[in-house]
Design a protein around this motif. Sequence first.
Motif, mmCIF file in Angstrom:
data_model
loop_
_atom_site.group_PDB
_atom_site.id
_atom_site.type_symbol
_atom_site.label_atom_id
_atom_site.label_comp_id
_atom_site.label_asym_id
_atom_site.label_seq_id
_atom_site.Cartn_x
_atom_site.Cartn_y
_atom_site.Cartn_z
ATOM 1 N N ALA A 149 0.830 -1.206 0.000
ATOM 2 C CA ALA A 149 0.000 0.000 0.000
ATOM 3 C C ALA A 149 0.863 1.254 0.000
ATOM 4 C CB ALA A 149 -0.938 -0.004 1.200
ATOM 5 N N VAL A 150 1.910 1.261 0.801
ATOM 6 C CA VAL A 150 2.812 2.423 0.816
ATOM 7 C C VAL A 150 3.484 2.568 -0.539
ATOM 8 C CG1 VAL A 150 4.969 3.314 1.801
ATOM 9 C CG2 VAL A 150 3.183 2.444 3.307
ATOM 10 N N LEU A 151 3.937 1.462 -1.102
ATOM 11 C CA LEU A 151 4.566 1.497 -2.421
ATOM 12 C C LEU A 151 3.595 2.019 -3.483
ATOM 13 C CD1 LEU A 151 7.300 0.704 -3.680
ATOM 14 C CD2 LEU A 151 6.262 -1.498 -4.246
ATOM 15 N N GLY A 152 2.363 1.521 -3.456
ATOM 16 C CA GLY A 152 1.354 1.972 -4.418
ATOM 17 C C GLY A 152 0.995 3.433 -4.241
ATOM 18 N N ALA A 153 0.852 3.868 -2.992
ATOM 19 C CA ALA A 153 0.528 5.276 -2.736
ATOM 20 C C ALA A 153 1.663 6.182 -3.195
ATOM 21 C CB ALA A 153 0.232 5.485 -1.250
ATOM 22 N N LEU A 154 2.895 5.802 -2.902
ATOM 23 C CA LEU A 154 4.035 6.618 -3.347
ATOM 24 C C LEU A 154 4.111 6.671 -4.868
ATOM 25 C CD1 LEU A 154 6.817 5.555 -0.813
ATOM 26 C CD2 LEU A 154 5.648 7.767 -0.962
ATOM 27 N N ALA A 155 3.874 5.552 -5.529
ATOM 28 C CA ALA A 155 3.885 5.536 -6.998
ATOM 29 C C ALA A 155 2.771 6.428 -7.556
ATOM 30 C CB ALA A 155 3.723 4.102 -7.504
ATOM 31 N N GLY A 156 1.593 6.362 -6.945
ATOM 32 C CA GLY A 156 0.482 7.207 -7.394
ATOM 33 C C GLY A 156 0.757 8.685 -7.192
ATOM 34 N N VAL A 157 1.302 9.043 -6.041
ATOM 35 C CA VAL A 157 1.635 10.433 -5.767
ATOM 36 C C VAL A 157 2.710 10.923 -6.726
ATOM 37 C CG1 VAL A 157 2.652 11.999 -4.059
ATOM 38 C CG2 VAL A 157 0.869 10.389 -3.373
ATOM 39 N N LEU A 158 3.727 10.095 -6.959
ATOM 40 C CA LEU A 158 4.779 10.467 -7.901
ATOM 41 C C LEU A 158 4.211 10.667 -9.307
ATOM 42 C CD1 LEU A 158 7.778 10.897 -8.557
ATOM 43 C CD2 LEU A 158 7.947 8.441 -8.958
ATOM 44 N N ALA A 159 3.298 9.821 -9.723
ATOM 45 C CA ALA A 159 2.698 9.953 -11.052
ATOM 46 C C ALA A 159 1.908 11.256 -11.170
ATOM 47 C CB ALA A 159 1.787 8.763 -11.333
ATOM 48 N N VAL A 160 1.127 11.566 -10.134
ATOM 49 C CA VAL A 160 0.361 12.822 -10.152
ATOM 50 C C VAL A 160 1.306 14.018 -10.203
ATOM 51 C CG1 VAL A 160 -1.200 14.300 -8.825
ATOM 52 C CG2 VAL A 160 -1.660 11.846 -8.999
#
Length: 129
Positions: A111-122
């Motif tokens: 979840a942390v990995l996915g959230a960080l990837a999503g934030v980085l993409a945005v």
Amino acid sequence: MSAKDLQHPIKRARGLGSAQSGVGHWWTQRLTAIALVVLGLWFLATVLRLAHADYETARTLVGKPWNAILLIAFVVIMFWHAVLGLQVVIEDYVHTRWKEVSLLVLVKFLAVLGALAGVLAVLRVALGA
């Protein structure tokens, strides 16, 4: 006789469950659900506005500060809510302690990995990188 035995039963029980954490997990899950409903409606409206738009139009829309903030909030709250829900399922249905702990750690890590990837993409789209 311990000091806890001398307390009034209401004082002993007020706001604390067997895990000594009260209803915090339950409330957090409900609040993230409400936030996801609101943010989900905003996200759906935004995606529908961009249905036939090109990348530059989408980048301009995501580049607006409020849209970027709401999109980041949506990603973070979505993963947070997922962790809370999966934690309940794992705690209720996995009865081997090492499997339970391993799954909880794995879920939180992903979840942390996915959230960080999503934030980085945005941020990459919003800042034009």
